[in-house]
Write a protein that holds these residues in place. Structure first.
Motif, PDB file in Angstrom:
ATOM      1  N   ARG A 187      41.657  16.998 -55.226  1.00  0.00           N
ATOM      2  CA  ARG A 187      40.202  17.035 -55.233  1.00  0.00           C
ATOM      3  C   ARG A 187      39.681  17.012 -53.799  1.00  0.00           C
ATOM      4  O   ARG A 187      40.213  16.282 -52.951  1.00  0.00           O
ATOM      5  CB  ARG A 187      39.630  15.837 -55.992  1.00  0.00           C
ATOM      6  N   ARG A 188      38.650  17.787 -53.558  1.00  0.00           N
ATOM      7  CA  ARG A 188      38.066  17.815 -52.221  1.00  0.00           C
ATOM      8  C   ARG A 188      37.115  16.636 -52.038  1.00  0.00           C
ATOM      9  O   ARG A 188      36.308  16.324 -52.917  1.00  0.00           O
ATOM     10  CB  ARG A 188      37.314  19.125 -51.976  1.00  0.00           C
ATOM     11  N   GLY A 189      37.231  15.976 -50.889  1.00  0.00           N
ATOM     12  CA  GLY A 189      36.360  14.850 -50.576  1.00  0.00           C
ATOM     13  C   GLY A 189      37.162  13.631 -50.192  1.00  0.00           C
ATOM     14  O   GLY A 189      38.313  13.722 -49.755  1.00  0.00           O
ATOM     15  N   GLY A 190      36.530  12.467 -50.367  1.00  0.00           N
ATOM     16  CA  GLY A 190      37.181  11.206 -50.051  1.00  0.00           C
ATOM     17  C   GLY A 190      37.520  10.446 -51.315  1.00  0.00           C
ATOM     18  O   GLY A 190      38.255  10.934 -52.171  1.00  0.00           O
ATOM     19  N   PHE A 191      36.965   9.231 -51.454  1.00  0.00           N
ATOM     20  CA  PHE A 191      37.215   8.443 -52.657  1.00  0.00           C
ATOM     21  C   PHE A 191      36.448   9.035 -53.836  1.00  0.00           C
ATOM     22  O   PHE A 191      35.258   9.317 -53.721  1.00  0.00           O
ATOM     23  CB  PHE A 191      36.778   6.994 -52.446  1.00  0.00           C
TER      24      PHE A 191
END
Length: 308
Positions: A187-191
Protein backbone atom coordinates in the motif's frame (compact mmCIF):
# COMPACT_ATOMS: atom_id res chain seq x y z
CA UNK A 1 -9.56 -15.76 -8.84
CA UNK A 2 -6.82 -15.72 -11.48
CA UNK A 3 -3.93 -13.38 -10.76
CA UNK A 4 -3.72 -10.39 -13.06
CA UNK A 5 -1.05 -10.72 -15.72
CA UNK A 6 1.84 -8.29 -15.19
CA UNK A 7 2.48 -5.42 -17.59
CA UNK A 8 5.04 -6.22 -20.32
CA UNK A 9 7.85 -4.31 -18.57
CA UNK A 10 7.14 -6.07 -15.28
CA UNK A 11 6.90 -9.43 -17.03
CA UNK A 12 10.33 -8.80 -18.54
CA UNK A 13 11.81 -8.16 -15.11
CA UNK A 14 10.19 -11.30 -13.72
CA UNK A 15 11.70 -13.23 -16.63
CA UNK A 16 15.03 -11.63 -15.81
CA UNK A 17 14.84 -12.83 -12.20
CA UNK A 18 13.86 -16.32 -13.34
CA UNK A 19 16.77 -16.39 -15.77
CA UNK A 20 19.19 -15.32 -13.06
CA UNK A 21 17.81 -17.95 -10.69
CA UNK A 22 18.25 -20.63 -13.35
CA UNK A 23 21.97 -19.92 -13.70
CA UNK A 24 22.62 -19.55 -9.96
CA UNK A 25 23.28 -15.80 -9.99
CA UNK A 26 24.58 -14.44 -6.69
CA UNK A 27 25.66 -10.97 -5.61
CA UNK A 28 26.03 -9.31 -2.20
CA UNK A 29 25.48 -5.56 -2.30
CA UNK A 30 28.27 -3.67 -0.51
CA UNK A 31 28.36 -0.08 0.77
CA UNK A 32 28.05 2.67 -1.86
CA UNK A 33 31.71 3.63 -1.29
CA UNK A 34 32.91 0.07 -1.89
CA UNK A 35 30.61 -0.27 -4.87
CA UNK A 36 31.97 2.88 -6.53
CA UNK A 37 35.57 1.85 -5.93
CA UNK A 38 35.26 -1.70 -7.24
CA UNK A 39 32.90 -0.86 -10.11
CA UNK A 40 35.43 1.59 -11.59
CA UNK A 41 38.16 -1.04 -11.93
CA UNK A 42 37.07 -2.29 -15.35
CA UNK A 43 34.25 -2.70 -17.85
CA UNK A 44 32.00 -5.72 -17.94
CA UNK A 45 33.64 -8.87 -19.28
CA UNK A 46 32.25 -12.18 -20.47
CA UNK A 47 34.02 -13.97 -17.62
CA UNK A 48 31.57 -12.56 -15.03
CA UNK A 49 29.09 -10.70 -17.19
CA UNK A 50 25.93 -11.07 -15.10
CA UNK A 51 27.52 -9.85 -11.88
CA UNK A 52 29.34 -7.12 -13.79
CA UNK A 53 26.13 -5.77 -15.35
CA UNK A 54 23.54 -6.37 -12.61
CA UNK A 55 25.73 -6.42 -9.50
CA UNK A 56 28.50 -3.89 -10.07
CA UNK A 57 26.55 -1.87 -12.64
CA UNK A 58 29.51 -1.78 -15.01
CA UNK A 59 29.30 -0.43 -18.56
CA UNK A 60 28.97 -3.11 -21.21
CA UNK A 61 28.83 -3.55 -24.97
CA UNK A 62 25.70 -5.09 -26.54
CA UNK A 63 27.66 -8.06 -27.85
CA UNK A 64 29.03 -8.79 -24.37
CA UNK A 65 25.65 -9.37 -22.76
CA UNK A 66 23.67 -12.59 -23.24
CA UNK A 67 20.78 -12.00 -25.65
CA UNK A 68 18.13 -12.98 -23.07
CA UNK A 69 19.52 -10.45 -20.59
CA UNK A 70 19.67 -7.59 -23.07
CA UNK A 71 16.18 -8.41 -24.34
CA UNK A 72 14.75 -8.35 -20.82
CA UNK A 73 16.47 -5.09 -19.90
CA UNK A 74 15.35 -3.46 -23.13
CA UNK A 75 11.72 -4.61 -22.79
CA UNK A 76 11.68 -3.29 -19.21
CA UNK A 77 13.27 0.05 -20.20
CA UNK A 78 15.96 -0.84 -17.67
CA UNK A 79 19.05 -0.08 -19.76
CA UNK A 80 20.56 3.26 -20.74
CA UNK A 81 23.37 4.56 -22.89
CA UNK A 82 26.20 6.67 -21.54
CA UNK A 83 29.66 7.65 -22.72
CA UNK A 84 31.15 4.26 -21.79
CA UNK A 85 28.49 2.04 -23.36
CA UNK A 86 25.31 0.54 -21.95
CA UNK A 87 24.41 0.35 -18.26
CA UNK A 88 21.55 -1.34 -16.44
CA UNK A 89 19.17 1.00 -14.62
CA UNK A 90 18.59 -1.68 -11.97
CA UNK A 91 20.77 -3.99 -9.94
CA UNK A 92 20.00 -7.41 -8.48
CA UNK A 93 21.32 -8.70 -5.16
CA UNK A 94 20.67 -11.87 -3.18
CA UNK A 95 19.63 -11.44 0.44
CA UNK A 96 18.34 -14.16 2.78
CA UNK A 97 18.43 -16.56 -0.17
CA UNK A 98 16.13 -14.41 -2.34
CA UNK A 99 16.87 -12.18 -5.33
CA UNK A 100 15.97 -8.50 -4.98
CA UNK A 101 15.69 -5.90 -7.73
CA UNK A 102 16.84 -2.48 -6.53
CA UNK A 103 18.11 0.79 -7.94
CA UNK A 104 21.41 1.00 -9.78
CA UNK A 105 22.17 4.39 -8.24
CA UNK A 106 21.29 5.94 -4.90
CA UNK A 107 21.44 9.49 -6.23
CA UNK A 108 17.83 9.72 -7.38
CA UNK A 109 15.09 11.03 -5.06
CA UNK A 110 13.08 7.83 -5.53
CA UNK A 111 16.03 5.44 -5.46
CA UNK A 112 15.31 2.05 -3.91
CA UNK A 113 18.34 1.26 -1.81
CA UNK A 114 19.67 -2.14 -0.78
CA UNK A 115 23.00 -2.51 1.00
CA UNK A 116 24.71 -3.72 4.19
CA UNK A 117 21.98 -2.14 6.36
CA UNK A 118 19.46 -4.38 4.60
CA UNK A 119 21.45 -7.50 5.52
CA UNK A 120 21.81 -6.37 9.15
CA UNK A 121 18.09 -5.54 9.30
CA UNK A 122 17.02 -8.97 8.08
CA UNK A 123 19.37 -10.71 10.53
CA UNK A 124 17.86 -8.61 13.32
CA UNK A 125 14.31 -9.55 12.25
CA UNK A 126 15.10 -13.25 12.03
CA UNK A 127 16.70 -13.23 15.48
CA UNK A 128 13.88 -11.24 17.09
CA UNK A 129 11.15 -13.38 15.50
CA UNK A 130 12.70 -16.78 16.16
CA UNK A 131 10.16 -18.95 17.97
CA UNK A 132 7.52 -16.21 17.92
CA UNK A 133 4.07 -16.17 16.35
CA UNK A 134 1.93 -13.38 14.90
CA UNK A 135 -1.17 -13.04 12.77
CA UNK A 136 -0.95 -9.51 11.35
CA UNK A 137 2.37 -7.85 10.51
CA UNK A 138 3.06 -4.39 9.12
CA UNK A 139 6.30 -3.03 7.70
CA UNK A 140 6.67 0.72 7.21
CA UNK A 141 9.01 1.91 4.44
CA UNK A 142 9.27 -1.40 2.61
CA UNK A 143 11.85 -0.32 -0.01
CA UNK A 144 12.94 -3.28 -2.12
CA UNK A 145 11.14 -5.59 0.29
CA UNK A 146 13.98 -7.25 2.20
CA UNK A 147 12.24 -6.97 5.57
CA UNK A 148 8.68 -7.74 4.46
CA UNK A 149 9.82 -10.77 2.47
CA UNK A 150 11.83 -12.07 5.42
CA UNK A 151 8.79 -11.71 7.69
CA UNK A 152 6.52 -13.41 5.16
CA UNK A 153 8.98 -16.27 4.68
CA UNK A 154 9.16 -16.92 8.42
CA UNK A 155 5.38 -17.43 8.64
CA UNK A 156 3.65 -17.84 5.25
CA UNK A 157 0.27 -18.20 7.01
CA UNK A 158 0.40 -14.72 8.60
CA UNK A 159 -0.89 -11.60 6.86
CA UNK A 160 1.86 -9.13 5.92
CA UNK A 161 1.08 -5.55 4.90
CA UNK A 162 3.87 -3.22 3.77
CA UNK A 163 3.79 0.47 2.89
CA UNK A 164 6.03 3.03 1.24
CA UNK A 165 5.59 6.59 -0.02
CA UNK A 166 7.80 5.78 -3.01
CA UNK A 167 5.85 4.21 -5.92
CA UNK A 168 9.06 2.90 -7.49
CA UNK A 169 9.80 0.99 -4.27
CA UNK A 170 6.32 -0.53 -4.29
CA UNK A 171 6.78 -1.70 -7.87
CA UNK A 172 10.14 -3.35 -7.24
CA UNK A 173 8.95 -4.92 -4.01
CA UNK A 174 5.88 -6.30 -5.79
CA UNK A 175 8.12 -7.93 -8.40
CA UNK A 176 10.53 -9.28 -5.78
CA UNK A 177 7.62 -10.75 -3.79
CA UNK A 178 6.05 -12.29 -6.88
CA UNK A 179 9.33 -13.92 -7.87
CA UNK A 180 9.78 -15.25 -4.33
CA UNK A 181 6.21 -16.57 -4.25
CA UNK A 182 5.44 -14.65 -1.05
CA UNK A 183 2.14 -12.76 -0.58
CA UNK A 184 2.62 -9.13 0.49
CA UNK A 185 -0.23 -6.60 0.64
CA UNK A 186 1.48 -3.44 -0.63
CA UNK A 187 0.00 0.00 0.00
CA UNK A 188 1.22 3.48 -0.80
CA UNK A 189 1.70 5.80 2.16
CA UNK A 190 2.73 5.40 5.77
CA UNK A 191 0.71 3.87 8.60
CA UNK A 192 -2.70 2.55 7.47
CA UNK A 193 -5.61 4.52 8.88
CA UNK A 194 -7.07 1.56 10.75
CA UNK A 195 -5.99 -1.70 12.27
CA UNK A 196 -4.21 -3.09 15.31
CA UNK A 197 -1.07 -5.06 14.56
CA UNK A 198 0.67 -7.95 16.29
CA UNK A 199 3.95 -6.93 14.72
CA UNK A 200 5.27 -3.67 13.24
CA UNK A 201 8.75 -3.60 11.70
CA UNK A 202 10.71 -0.69 10.31
CA UNK A 203 14.14 0.26 9.02
CA UNK A 204 13.61 4.03 8.63
CA UNK A 205 16.01 6.46 6.95
CA UNK A 206 18.41 7.83 9.54
CA UNK A 207 20.98 10.12 7.94
CA UNK A 208 20.93 13.73 9.17
CA UNK A 209 19.56 16.51 7.00
CA UNK A 210 17.37 16.59 3.92
CA UNK A 211 19.19 15.61 0.75
CA UNK A 212 15.98 14.95 -1.15
CA UNK A 213 16.51 11.17 -1.16
CA UNK A 214 13.53 9.40 0.40
CA UNK A 215 15.44 6.28 1.49
CA UNK A 216 18.14 8.31 3.26
CA UNK A 217 16.81 11.43 5.00
CA UNK A 218 16.15 10.97 8.71
CA UNK A 219 15.54 14.66 9.45
CA UNK A 220 16.57 16.52 12.58
CA UNK A 221 18.07 15.24 15.85
CA UNK A 222 21.16 14.08 13.93
CA UNK A 223 18.95 11.99 11.67
CA UNK A 224 16.92 10.29 14.41
CA UNK A 225 13.71 12.32 13.92
CA UNK A 226 11.96 9.97 11.50
CA UNK A 227 12.81 6.81 13.47
CA UNK A 228 11.47 8.27 16.72
CA UNK A 229 8.30 9.56 15.05
CA UNK A 230 7.66 6.13 13.50
CA UNK A 231 8.30 4.43 16.84
CA UNK A 232 5.81 6.65 18.66
CA UNK A 233 3.17 6.09 15.99
CA UNK A 234 3.80 2.34 15.88
CA UNK A 235 3.36 1.86 19.64
CA UNK A 236 -0.08 3.47 19.44
CA UNK A 237 -1.13 0.95 16.77
CA UNK A 238 -0.01 -2.32 18.33
CA UNK A 239 -2.49 -4.83 19.71
CA UNK A 240 -1.96 -5.88 23.37
CA UNK A 241 1.17 -7.99 23.46
CA UNK A 242 2.24 -6.69 20.07
CA UNK A 243 5.83 -5.81 19.28
CA UNK A 244 7.70 -3.10 17.41
CA UNK A 245 10.93 -4.22 15.74
CA UNK A 246 12.95 -1.10 14.95
CA UNK A 247 16.31 -1.19 13.20
CA UNK A 248 17.95 2.22 12.78
CA UNK A 249 21.05 4.34 13.19
CA UNK A 250 21.70 5.95 16.56
CA UNK A 251 23.85 9.08 16.88
CA UNK A 252 26.22 8.89 19.84
CA UNK A 253 26.88 12.33 21.37
CA UNK A 254 29.26 12.72 24.32
CA UNK A 255 29.03 8.98 24.88
CA UNK A 256 25.23 8.97 25.00
CA UNK A 257 23.01 7.02 22.61
CA UNK A 258 20.26 9.53 21.78
CA UNK A 259 17.91 6.97 20.22
CA UNK A 260 18.13 4.63 23.20
CA UNK A 261 17.40 7.47 25.62
CA UNK A 262 14.38 8.62 23.63
CA UNK A 263 13.00 5.09 23.23
CA UNK A 264 13.34 4.40 26.98
CA UNK A 265 11.24 7.47 27.69
CA UNK A 266 8.70 6.51 25.03
CA UNK A 267 8.42 2.93 26.31
CA UNK A 268 7.89 4.11 29.89
CA UNK A 269 5.14 6.48 28.78
CA UNK A 270 3.34 3.63 27.04
CA UNK A 271 3.97 1.07 29.76
CA UNK A 272 5.98 -1.02 27.30
CA UNK A 273 9.04 -3.24 27.70
CA UNK A 274 12.15 -2.80 25.56
CA UNK A 275 15.14 -4.89 24.59
CA UNK A 276 17.84 -2.83 22.91
CA UNK A 277 20.98 -3.97 21.10
CA UNK A 278 23.90 -2.17 19.48
CA UNK A 279 24.36 -4.29 16.36
CA UNK A 280 27.28 -2.42 14.79
CA UNK A 281 29.14 0.30 16.70
CA UNK A 282 30.22 2.37 13.71
CA UNK A 283 28.40 2.78 10.38
CA UNK A 284 28.63 5.53 7.75
CA UNK A 285 31.64 7.01 9.50
CA UNK A 286 32.51 9.22 6.53
CA UNK A 287 29.29 11.18 7.15
CA UNK A 288 30.70 12.55 10.40
CA UNK A 289 32.76 15.03 8.35
CA UNK A 290 29.54 16.93 7.49
CA UNK A 291 28.35 19.93 9.51
CA UNK A 292 25.18 18.11 10.63
CA UNK A 293 27.34 15.72 12.66
CA UNK A 294 29.76 18.17 14.26
CA UNK A 295 28.84 16.92 17.78
CA UNK A 296 28.43 13.23 16.90
CA UNK A 297 31.16 10.73 17.86
CA UNK A 298 29.82 7.82 15.85
CA UNK A 299 26.64 6.39 14.35
CA UNK A 300 25.71 2.97 15.67
CA UNK A 301 23.37 0.50 13.97
CA UNK A 302 20.88 -0.55 16.64
CA UNK A 303 17.88 -2.81 17.05
CA UNK A 304 15.01 -2.29 19.49
CA UNK A 305 12.23 -4.73 20.35
CA UNK A 306 9.42 -2.90 22.17
CA UNK A 307 6.49 -4.93 23.51
CA UNK A 308 3.27 -3.27 24.66
Amino acid sequence: MTAQAPAPADAALLDLLSGLEAVGYDFVSPTPATHRLVARRRRASEADVLRDILGWGRAFDPETAPAWLLDALTEADAVREDADGLRARLRVSRLDGRLHLHSASGADEQAVFLGPDSYRYVRFLRQALSGRAWRKALEIGVGAGAGALAIAALDPEAAVVATDINPHALRLCRLNARHAGLPIDLRRGGFPAQGAWDLIAANPPYMAGRSGRLYRDGGDHYGAEVALEWAADALSRLAPGGRLLLYTGAPIVAGQDLVRSALITLARQRGARMIYEEIDPDVFGASLAGPSYSEVERIAAVGAVVTV
